[in-house]
Design an enzyme around this catalytic site. Sequence first.
Site, PDB file in Angstrom:
ATOM      1  CD  GLU A 181     -33.894 -12.687  52.612  1.00 55.31           C
ATOM      2  OE1 GLU A 181     -33.127 -12.299  53.511  1.00 55.31           O
ATOM      3  OE2 GLU A 181     -33.639 -12.563  51.403  1.00 55.31           O
TER       4      GLU A 181
ATOM      5  CD  GLU B 255     -33.928  -9.893  57.255  1.00 58.54           C
ATOM      6  OE1 GLU B 255     -34.100 -10.599  56.245  1.00 58.54           O
ATOM      7  OE2 GLU B 255     -32.984  -9.061  57.352  1.00 58.54           O
TER       8      GLU B 255
HETATM    9  N1  TRP Z   1     -30.680 -11.434  52.837  1.00 61.43           N
HETATM   10  C1  TRP Z   1     -30.173 -10.950  54.077  1.00 61.43           C
HETATM   11  C2  TRP Z   1     -30.854  -9.627  54.322  1.00 61.43           C
HETATM   12  O1  TRP Z   1     -30.685  -8.686  53.614  1.00 61.43           O
HETATM   13  C3  TRP Z   1     -28.685 -10.749  54.050  1.00 61.43           C
HETATM   14  C4  TRP Z   1     -27.843 -11.822  54.645  1.00 61.43           C
HETATM   15  C5  TRP Z   1     -27.995 -12.381  55.835  1.00 61.43           C
HETATM   16  C6  TRP Z   1     -26.641 -12.368  54.137  1.00 61.43           C
HETATM   17  N2  TRP Z   1     -26.966 -13.240  56.099  1.00 61.43           N
HETATM   18  C7  TRP Z   1     -26.145 -13.261  55.058  1.00 61.43           C
HETATM   19  C8  TRP Z   1     -25.939 -12.196  52.966  1.00 61.43           C
HETATM   20  C9  TRP Z   1     -24.964 -13.960  54.865  1.00 61.43           C
HETATM   21  C10 TRP Z   1     -24.763 -12.892  52.751  1.00 61.43           C
HETATM   22  C11 TRP Z   1     -24.283 -13.779  53.694  1.00 61.43           C
HETATM   23  O2  TRP Z   1     -31.649  -9.488  55.164  1.00 61.43           O
HETATM   24 ZN    ZN Z   2     -32.551  -8.054  52.816  1.00 60.79          ZN
END
Ligand code: TRP
Ligand code: ZN
Length: 892
Positions: A270, A304
């Site tokens: 996001e 997202e």
């Molecule tokens: N914040 C992201 C989601 O929930 C999760 C995420 C995307 C993530 N890529 C990552 C977490 C790499 C750890 C490592 O949409």
């Molecule tokens: Zn998320």
Amino acid sequence: MRDAQPRATLLQDYSPPAYLIDRTELHFLIEPGATTVRSRLHMRRNPAATGDGTSLVLDGCNLRTLALAIDERPLTTDDYLIDGEQMTIASVPERFALEVVTEIEPEKNRSLEGLYRSRTMYCTQCEAEGFRHITWFLDRPDVMSVYTVTIEADRAQCPVLLSNGNLVAQGEAGGGRHWARWEDPFPKPSYLFALVAGDLDRFDDRFTTCSGREVSLHIYVEPQDLDKCQHAMDSLKRAMRWDEKVYGREYDLDIFNIVAVDDFNMGAMENKSLNIFNTSCVLAKPETTTDAGFQRVEAVVAHEYFHNWSGNRVTCRDWFQLSLKEGFTVFRDAQFSADMGSATVKRIEDATLLRTVQFAEDAGPLAHPVRPESYIEISNFYTVTIYEKGAEVVRMLHTLLGAEDFRRGSDLYFARHDGQAVTCDDFVRAMEDASGRDLGQFRRWYSQAGTPQVTAIGNYDADTRRYSLTLRQHCPPTPGQPHKEPLLIPIRLALIGAAGALPLNVRGSVVDFTAPDRTEVVVALREAEQRLEFENVTEAPVPSLLRGFSAPVKLQHDYDRDQLQTLMRLDSDGFSRWDAGQQLAVQVLQALIADEAAAIDPRLIDAYRAIMADDSLDPALLALMLALPSEAYLSELATRIDPLAIHRAREQLSDHLAAVLSDAWWRLYRDHSHSEPYQPSATQIGGRALKNTALQYLMRLETPDILHCCEQQFQTADNMTDTLAAFSALVNSSAEEARAAALDSFYQRWQHEPLVVNLWLQVQAGCRRPGTLATVLELMQHPAFDRHNPNKLRALIGAFCSQNAINFHQPDGQGYRFLADQIIALDASNPQMASRFLTPLTRWRRYIPQAATLMREELGRIMAESGLSRDVYEVVSKSLAEDPDIERRKAE
Ligand code: TRP
Ligand code: ZN
């Protein structure tokens, strides 16, 4: 790689950062083989800091540090010390500008954290701690900074240069190079930083927000994928409108970008105004994407987007609070998906995920609360507990407070904490303050791990017309938590009579009547044991409990099979109706698991026949009701998992249902084989699900008729849902010629579509026929496979080890050995992925002794490797650890 003994980070050690970074200026010089990053950080001492030292500690990982300066004065090696992933600058002023020059090599970065190259594009992934792979920084979410980012690269290689916020300047740099400068006006933590540089095409649209602002929407993809962006764009616009209507949240910038990347560890990210997506979560068109794929794109795009408020505008103080943004955002995307399609189907899918994957996690060595208290590697905590159980906790707040107070609470939360980095407790407090309710006991859901078990015992007294219901709760011990306190558990319930739900007169801890005719209540279970009395109950009722899966608990009630049949016929709650069928099937299957000669209860067949003939049932719900409980769910329910017995029993019952109900299956198959042009609409999706469920059962019979229909469907379908259903049925059949032809023609037709090739790999890896491990090993040598691409790894190795119990758990242990080999090899390049693949082995203690021993041996072999990543080290060591508390409690 691992430094001697990885140390745990503890929630109780949290302290505010000693310094703040008000502004961050970054300059990227992208050149083949080396990218230079110059940063200028405008820092000052944090007035809220607890210590009073003048040293500055920065995070950095795998960096070549070329220069450092404070207020233009270069630092010498006497001024600072680099130790592992930290740099300490001995003394800094109250307020200063720190300049750092580092060099990194994205082309060689296979961990897919920080800045890396995927095919022809450069991109970043900074959550949770990837930013420190780019430059030295205070890489923690409570340090929020305003970023200005300048990117310079070769114009021909990288015509598109993107970062967060608004494009404020661009120009030529000489020698065929160009640059662009982006400015993000919103302060943000480093994990939300993003950069993309590459040769990408753009799919455009616009959105007018509720206050009349125009937002440009762009989806950037490789040129061959421009025809697969419409669905994601439509989903984005629906999500933007929905968040305005349901949560009062308006988008806050003039531009919103999505970039599709083929090498990505997770689903999507996001980053502020520059979301980066795994291609599998953004690209969709009917010929190449299944219905499930369309729904996943819609859900992830929304997820997202929703993070812009729940995550970005209001972010996490530290990573122990991860569920603050993830649990809440998953709850929001689930509400959205429910509103866009069938709410009942969405609820059943989510409850199924929770009951299989999350309950298993909560019962294993890696069980942790929704707000963990310690971690070695934070990447290991992007779990179903943080995401899905975290969403269930938010859902329970919604159930307990009601939609209106919940909305007041979320409005207060966003208003109070806009621009801040906060905690799960801040979220609960906003809900408390807005509703005037005391959520003290409820907070235990954040600190206590494990799945509570609720037992319900009913008693009907015909003379007094009273029905009493006794509810008991108990939560088993989990690592580090031997004793549990009672939780506040909302239980939605009804009493079903011969003609449906009865009106309720109830005494006890009722939170609310939820149906206008007072046929349903939400009860707040607070004590270890609690009793409810229903009066004026005119007939002996069947209780319908935990309706809509109102809490993430295991509910146990001794239904007899006639009562379950009643609920299957009459329950007005779709989830409970489905669940009654599942419980009936579980009873029959458990008998078969224990004894393969056990008779199959004809009541299950009757129940199936009855619902198959019930034209009032939504086809999507019917398809789910006709699917037997999965091997994963049956494993979760078993005290000792015998994977081969579970598989055998489920096959036996499936074959039996296929044979005795063949006419009814044929009728469903024909009735739902229509040829309207493809739409990913709830109605069409339900019809296809039902038709393909019938196809699966019929293909077990392998009669010439059904083989012909299946081949016909495979060759002529205009959409991937029908193509794949037929393909999978053929691959699992023993019709050798048809099987070989399908495998060949599918690949020939789709070899140039990577996401479809992944389906081709996945179906083969999931094939239940014997000898699949050999096929998987062969496919790893196939040109279509790429051992560095996470989607390919998931399609082949992930599918084999997590979705093919019968082959993975072969008694010779070859499946376990194969997985351990893959993990060891992968850990050297991509620790996050390596660690995720460990999951099936971590469950070893739950299996029958023969299997458990072999699984544990493979964990031991991994543990003996030198240079393990923190990621793999943490999961393996916790899986092998004896927990004295748990052992003692089990013995008691
Ligand atoms: N914040 C992201 C989601 O929930 C999760 C995420 C995307 C993530 N890529 C990552 C977490 C790499 C750890 C490592 O949409
Ligand atoms: Zn998320």
